[in-house]
Design a protein around this motif. Structure first.
Motif: not given
Length: 400
Positions: A242-243, A246-247, A249-250, A320-321, A323-324, A327, A330
């Motif tokens: 995920l980390p 995440s970028y 996904l964003a 992004t943060s 989403i991280s 995890s 993350g």
């Protein structure tokens, strides 16, 4: 509470003497020891470089004269009332000149074992918790256990206490081995470094407890240990990937970045001459006016695009943060990054400023945690939520 402790004592003895636990603990010891050796070599190399630079500066007359000249210019600027941004720029230049090589912090040695703690610590937590309840279901011992004068909550609480105690012992033993290697190498932590080391221990233990809680939760919800370990491995893969994604996904969620305007072409007309464009004859004077208008329009559109771009990338970073935060890996990496550095974290808004460089600002461990408090809260919430779900699910389990 006494019944919980009786269950916890029995489970703790079984865990601590189990082959699975001993094997994983040995692997953790070996990987951390190897990492510490490499980290100590890097630290000693940086320390030697720092000492050599300090010695060279003490004997370098040209360097000392340059520092004195900069200090003299700075005093003159202050006395003459120079603009503050120029004074800040001069002070920054003087500080960078005086601190070309900074004294390395021993806490950075722990970077060399962070990945081992993250991976093997998680594996140890999963190994302790994935069959905590499911194994009892498969072997039929859970029904026998509950036939004794003991409440369900005493069973699940006792098992959880034992599992947390096992992890605490394992992580504490690992840190003691690491500290012993440091002391044997002549590196003695003190002050802020010691505080950071203790906080790093606490965050590492909390990270492992999160995966322990997830493993116990899955073990409570499923019927077999095989299904439990498969589900936990799936969660583990998601948490680790995920980390990294995440970028992307964003970007999918908020779309592509805004487009910049195309630079207008420049109309070149020789003096006293003309050019014909699309059937229109343009003189040199008219071309100069057109070029000026085009440039004004382009600058205006560029400013709009710059503002839109800044807003877009801020939104991208925030998403992004967020989403991280889902995890545990993350969150652990973010927290470890600020704990193992006494420098103020990088701020992109100050990257091109003329003020004091961000990497020269030293902060305390509590200030460091203040930059990543959201990640700490996320880990605590994950741990509490997973144990709460485990408790409720176990209390409602139909055991026949």
């Amino acid at each position: 509470m006494m019944k919980e402790l009786v269950v916890a004592e029995k489970e703790f003895r079984e865990y601590i003497t189990g082959k699975r636990f001993i094997a994983l603990l040995a692997i953790l010891f070996i990987l951390c020891a190897i990492g510490m050796i490499g980290g100590l070599e890097s630290y000693n190399s940086q320390l030697d470089q720092y000492k050599a630079s300090q010695k060279q500066h003490e004997t370098d007359i040209g360097y000392r004269l340059q520092i004195q000249e900069m200090e003299k210019r700075l005093e003159e600027m202050k006395a003459n009332g120079a603009p503050q941004d120029q004074i800040d720029s001069m002070e920054a230049g003087l500080e960078m000149m005086s601190n070309q090589y900074q004294m390395p912090s021993m806490i950075t040695i722990f970077y060399s074992i962070m990945s081992s703690l993250s991976l093997v610590g998680m594996a140890l937590a999963v190994a302790v918790g994935f069959d905590l309840i499911s194994k009892e279901k498969e072997e039929g011992t859970l029904k026998s256990l509950l036939s004794h004068p003991i409440f369900r909550d005493s069973v699940i609480n006792g098992k959880a206490i034992a599992a947390v105690a096992v992890l605490t012992v394992a992580i504490a033993m690992t840190f003691l081995v690491v500290i012993a290697i440091m002391l044997f190498s002549g590196v003695v932590p003190a002050g802020d470094d010691l505080a950071r080391m203790l906080v790093f221990f606490g965050v590492t233990l909390l990270y492992c407890i999160v995966f322990l809680g997830i493993a116990i939760m899955v073990s409570t919800l499923v019927k077999s240990s095989t299904m439990s370990i498969l589900c936990v491995l799936g969660i583990f893969l998601i948490a680790y990937s995920l980390p990294g994604i995440s970028y992307n996904l964003a970007n999918i969620i908020i779309g592509p970045p805004p487009q910049w305007p195309v630079s207008p072409g420049w109309i070149n007309v020789p003096p006293n001459g003309t050019v014909t464009i699309d059937g229109r004859t343009i003189t040199a004077e008219e071309a100069a006016k057109i070029n000026e208008e085009n440039q004004k329009q382009y600058q205006m559109l560029s400013q709009v695009a710059q503002n839109e771009s800044n807003a877009y990338w801020k939104k991208n970073r925030d998403l992004t943060s967020m989403i991280s935060l889902l995890s545990p890996v993350g969150n652990y990496n973010e927290l470890s990054g600020v704990i193992l550095s006494n420098q103020r974290p990088y701020d992109y808004t100050e990257a091109s400023s003329s003020g004091r460089p961000w990497w020269l600002t030293k902060i305390s461990i509590w200030d460091s945690l203040g930059y990543k408090w959201g990640n700490l809260v996320a880990l605590i919430v994950m741990a509490v939520a997973s144990f709460a779900v485990s408790y409720v699910a176990f209390m409602r389990t139909d055991i026949r």
